[in-house]
Design a protein around this motif. Structure first.
Motif, PDB file in Angstrom:
ATOM      1  N   ILE A  51       0.833  -1.200   0.000  1.00 19.78           N
ATOM      2  CA  ILE A  51       0.000   0.000   0.000  1.00 19.78           C
ATOM      3  C   ILE A  51       0.874   1.258   0.000  1.00 19.78           C
ATOM      4  CG2 ILE A  51      -1.677   1.333   1.355  1.00 19.78           C
ATOM      5  CD1 ILE A  51      -2.880  -1.353   2.242  1.00 19.78           C
ATOM      6  N   LEU A  57      -2.973   2.632  -4.767  1.00 17.04           N
ATOM      7  CA  LEU A  57      -3.692   2.138  -3.587  1.00 17.04           C
ATOM      8  C   LEU A  57      -3.814   3.188  -2.485  1.00 17.04           C
ATOM      9  CD1 LEU A  57      -2.138  -1.451  -3.257  1.00 17.04           C
ATOM     10  CD2 LEU A  57      -4.225  -0.760  -4.425  1.00 17.04           C
ATOM     11  N   PHE A  62      -7.892   1.450   1.232  1.00 20.72           N
ATOM     12  CA  PHE A  62      -6.588   0.806   1.410  1.00 20.72           C
ATOM     13  C   PHE A  62      -5.770   1.464   2.515  1.00 20.72           C
ATOM     14  CE2 PHE A  62      -7.727  -0.077  -3.059  1.00 20.72           C
ATOM     15  CZ  PHE A  62      -7.792  -1.461  -2.971  1.00 20.72           C
TER      16      PHE A  62
END
Length: 314
Positions: A51, A57, A62
């Protein structure tokens, strides 16, 4: 009221019993505990790094998942090494101040995780019920405020635990029948009137886990109501599929707590060793399973992991 004929003054050292009644099986218990720890550490570090590295992301869902992984990593790091020390090295002694620290930090990470799961439920509610304002409502500043609110709630709820415990002046024994310093386990071996201490312990559960579970249920009630007003079956399935990973984690996280509360409410007395094993599951199973669920069910994370492992074409 707990009376003691031969009470001990507040001891400097407590002894953690591990899993009472199953001491001869401690070496066997250590194997799955160690495996869970390794999987949890690798899984959560992998999710956090992916992430962090993958800019695509950097979205609310996320980023909340990254917060969850950080808390999961902290939770297993605060619990499992100590348990393994008991199982492998018979390192059962812990200072009173060390016990107070465990009593604060271990449930703190658990309550934080519950708060993050509530934030994730709100994220899914906004994404499905108010998608046009999703980016505005869940801007980075809002996520920071959510994170600070989770921490502030945790500190406010759990700070009294070590302070109250410090006022206990005498104990029946210095042996805690647990594998870590649990607040209720320590209170129950104290002498004198412990009713206020027990009430506080119950209030912690109600004002954290109970409230979070209530609002998560309300969020998903509104989500389901909105989804079933969507005319297209395909659109309904797509909307619900975005919630599936979160629902799996919620069921996994809250099931042991609900099971314990219901068992005690209806007067079912579990064997002490079974109760302790269930309580340990609160802290070690979700941190292991959460990254596996999101890694398997989230396309972006799964594809990135496969790229790292060179199982997908460049």
């Amino acid at each position: 009221m707990t009376s003691c004929n031969n009470s001990l003054p507040q001891p400097e050292i407590f002894v953690l019993a591990g899993i009472p009644g199953l001491e001869s099986y401690h070496a066997w218990f250590s194997l799955p505990f160690f495996l869970v720890f390794v999987i949890a550490v690798i899984g959560n570090i992998t999710v956090i790094l992916i992430i962090h590295i993958e800019k695509s992301l950097h979205e609310p869902m996320f980023l909340l998942l990254a917060m969850l992984s950080i808390v999961d990593l902290s939770l297993v790091s605060a619990t499992v090494p100590r348990m393994l020390g008991i199982f492998w090295l018979d390192a059962k002694e812990i200072s009173f101040n060390g016990c107070l620290s465990q009593m604060f930090f271990i449930p703190s990470f658990y309550v934080m995780e519950s708060g993050i799961l509530l934030a994730m439920a709100f994220d899914r509610y906004v994404a499905i019920c108010n998608p046009l304002r999703y980016a505005t409502i869940l801007a980075n500043s809002s996520l920071v405020k959510m994170g600070l609110a989770v921490i502030a709630r945790t500190v406010a709820v759990l700070t009294p635990a070590p302070i109250l415990t410090k006022t206990l002046s005498s104990f029946q024994t210095n042996i805690i029948p647990y594998s870590y310093c649990a607040y209720m386990a320590l209170v129950q071996i104290a002498c004198g009137d412990i009713s206020n201490y027990i009430i506080y312990g119950l209030m912690v559960i109600v004002t954290s886990i109970g409230i979070d579970l209530l609002f998560i249920s309300l969020s998903y009630g509104m989500i389901l109501q909105a989804v079933f007003h969507i005319p297209s079956w395909e659109a309904r399935h797509k909307a619900l599929s975005t919630c599936s990973s979160h629902l799996c984690i919620i069921a996994l996280f809250y099931s042991p707590v609900v099971f314990s509360v219901l068992a005690q409410t209806f007067g079912y007395q579990m064997p002490s060793h079974f109760q302790i094993i269930v309580d340990n599951l609160y802290f070690i199973v979700p941190p292991m399973i959460n990254p596996l669920i999101y890694g398997a069910r989230t396309k972006q994370i799964r594809e990135r992991i496969l790229q790292v492992l060179q199982f997908s074409p460049k």
